[in-house]
Design a protein around this motif. Sequence first.
Motif, short mmCIF file in Angstrom:
data_model
loop_
_atom_site.label_atom_id
_atom_site.label_comp_id
_atom_site.label_asym_id
_atom_site.label_seq_id
_atom_site.Cartn_x
_atom_site.Cartn_y
_atom_site.Cartn_z
N PRO A 133 -5.37 -0.64 2.44
CA PRO A 133 -5.80 -1.90 1.81
C PRO A 133 -4.78 -2.99 2.08
N GLU A 134 -5.24 -4.24 2.07
CA GLU A 134 -4.33 -5.35 2.34
C GLU A 134 -3.25 -5.47 1.27
N VAL A 135 -3.63 -5.20 0.03
CA VAL A 135 -2.68 -5.21 -1.08
C VAL A 135 -2.73 -3.85 -1.74
N PRO B 59 0.84 -1.21 0.00
CA PRO B 59 0.00 0.00 0.00
C PRO B 59 0.87 1.25 0.00
N THR B 60 0.37 2.30 -0.62
CA THR B 60 1.14 3.54 -0.76
C THR B 60 0.36 4.72 -0.19
N VAL B 61 1.05 5.53 0.61
CA VAL B 61 0.46 6.71 1.23
C VAL B 61 1.18 7.94 0.69
N LYS C 273 -9.79 9.32 -3.87
CA LYS C 273 -8.96 8.59 -2.91
C LYS C 273 -9.40 8.88 -1.47
N LYS C 274 -9.14 7.91 -0.60
CA LYS C 274 -9.41 8.12 0.82
C LYS C 274 -8.39 9.12 1.34
N VAL C 275 -8.87 10.14 2.10
CA VAL C 275 -8.00 11.23 2.54
C VAL C 275 -8.03 11.35 4.05
N PHE C 276 -6.84 11.43 4.65
CA PHE C 276 -6.69 11.78 6.07
C PHE C 276 -6.29 13.25 6.13
N LEU C 277 -7.04 14.04 6.88
CA LEU C 277 -6.67 15.43 7.12
C LEU C 277 -5.78 15.48 8.35
N ASP D 195 -2.70 4.82 -2.64
CA ASP D 195 -3.91 4.15 -2.17
C ASP D 195 -4.62 4.99 -1.13
N LEU D 196 -3.87 5.85 -0.45
CA LEU D 196 -4.43 6.73 0.58
C LEU D 196 -3.61 8.01 0.59
N VAL D 197 -4.26 9.13 0.88
CA VAL D 197 -3.58 10.43 0.87
C VAL D 197 -3.66 11.06 2.25
N MET D 198 -2.52 11.55 2.73
CA MET D 198 -2.49 12.37 3.94
C MET D 198 -2.34 13.83 3.51
N PHE D 199 -3.38 14.61 3.77
CA PHE D 199 -3.36 16.04 3.43
C PHE D 199 -2.91 16.80 4.68
#
Length: 654
Positions: free
Chosen positions: A384-386, A224-226, A332-336, A304-308
């Motif tokens: 995600p798991e993969v 997974p990539t952030v 994409k799923k985003v974490f603020l 796969d997920l973004v940290m803003f």
Amino acid sequence: MSAIVVAIDGPSGSGKSSTAKALALRASWSYLDTGALYRAATYLALRENVTQAWEIIAAIKNNEISFNGDAADPRIFCGEIDITTDIRSARVTDNVSQFAALPELRSYLVDLQRRFIDAAVGGIVVEGRDIGTVVAPEADLKVFLYADLQARALRREAELAGDHDVDDVAASLDSRDRIDSTRAASPLRPASDALELDSTLLDLDEVVEIIWEWLKRRSLLGLPTVAIIGRPNVGKSTLVNRIIGRREAIVEDRPGVTRDRVKYEAEWNGRTFLVIDTGGWEVSPEGISEKITSGSEMAIREADLVMFVVDAQVGALDEDSALVDLLRKSGKKVFLVANKVDGPVEELDAHALWNLGLGEPHFVSALHGRGAGDLLDLLVRELPEVGSEQPDDGFRRVAIIGRPNVGKSSLLNILAGESRVIVDDAEGTTRDPVDELIEIAGQTWRFIDTAGIRKRFSQASGTDYYASLRTAIALDRAEVAVIVLDASEPLTEQDIRIVTMAEEAGRALVIVMNKWDMVDEDRQNQLDKEMERQLERYPWAQRVNLSARTGWHRDRLAPALRTALHSWEKRVPTAKLNAFLGALIAATPPPVRSGKQPKIRFATQAAISPPKFVVFASDWVEPSYRRFIERRLREEFGFPGTPVEVVVKVKERD
């Protein structure tokens, strides 16, 4: 990039289809039921009323067969028509064996299956008959799934969901097994490198879990990539260092230090994932900022997920709102992440970030670590798991090094066929090592683009110091160093120092003379003299003349890399080595020292990567004779592209 291929073979009723679908769903990979392809060919033969192999092949060419690849709802199409239900009819079922037995048709359908597999992105699970032996012999993982006859009959009877007697189903399976066992390439025999799994006493979840563990052991599951995204100077690189647990991302108290998107591996609570550090995103970028912003947007697409990340002490600005719109469109799923929250007062003010509309802000102080653990706990639960990042499955590692502005990043981009890293006329554009998987000449390589080395490591400071440090680390990780020199300019002392650095690191070596399109005949003659004079110690280095700007002769790099790596890993048999050494000493004995002549007793190759030879002698041997041995070793056995070390050890007679 080639997809990960999992091939599942086995007799009818062993659970291939259910297992393949479950694996593909869990990994978010494509799914291919090759049996459906044979049914589709049979459907066309019956519809067109043809029986000869060439007629059926012509019908397939006129009515393209395609799959949607969705394991949750696999569908097959004939042209624009969905024939998923039609191919399960009794008429097709009764005739499929007849048509599947036609050798010319089978050969054509095997080629068609391979085209489906080659077109897959990320990964694909293929199930059927002869997959690991005939269709995909180079599959990354081959599984041969089998079960006893009674278990298979019960499963097949359940699949048929009709009025079928288990004994009749068992008899049918047994009959098919006997027919298959007579074939030269029987689907009842696994590929020699397949992993066999008896599913008789296992349920579907247990079978899938075993195969999943096999995938993990072989590092075939993508990470997974952030992506860490935000305006300049909000603390993105500091947060990256906090997440990965070490100071790798360059941090300075000024904007614009990070430029390329740089990937780092991180681990938390047993989960491994990648973090992408990015340059600051801007609404209206100009100059190099435009390329930095473009790189940030590409990181969003890759992740796969973004940290803003927002600077909580500054609060949300208009630029943040524009970036929020971009993130929403990405899907994409985003974490603020509210950074620089060092205490309760800042935390109270940071609640205003709810107004951005991205949900609850997560409060951290990347510099001091406050809230970082809670953020990582939440992060690994949501990953995600993969992931989308293809794993590093033994790809050869190539570090691209050289002075600033000699064309290192341009070379990587032209090899990739697209803009992977930022290129600008200004020196020092690249500051962090940038890893990229690139396929050239049919092979995937892991290229590491590095910052330009301006001066001696001991003399560097600030950003240059950290960039040089990371370049040294990248060189240590690599197997081969591509040293890029500007052929249009005279060689410098720093160029020579960089070549020496790569040799001392023990890496295979390729020297790229870039900007060859700017070199005239006079400059070529001058360059040959410079190489002979200043690089006289490295006549063994592989050399490639090319133009990263135009792509001229880029195809010559891969063969040079392969040659250098082959030499780097070469081993000379001890018997051949000592036969060579005996003849050499007889013809040219070592020089006499203090009235004594050293006796060379024997030699052995102590290591590869790079090759290291240990010569045992009765006394000290002159360095010039050691160099003579190395030179003759190269002449005899050939070590183009790699340093060779010859060490003499004094061994007194027993």
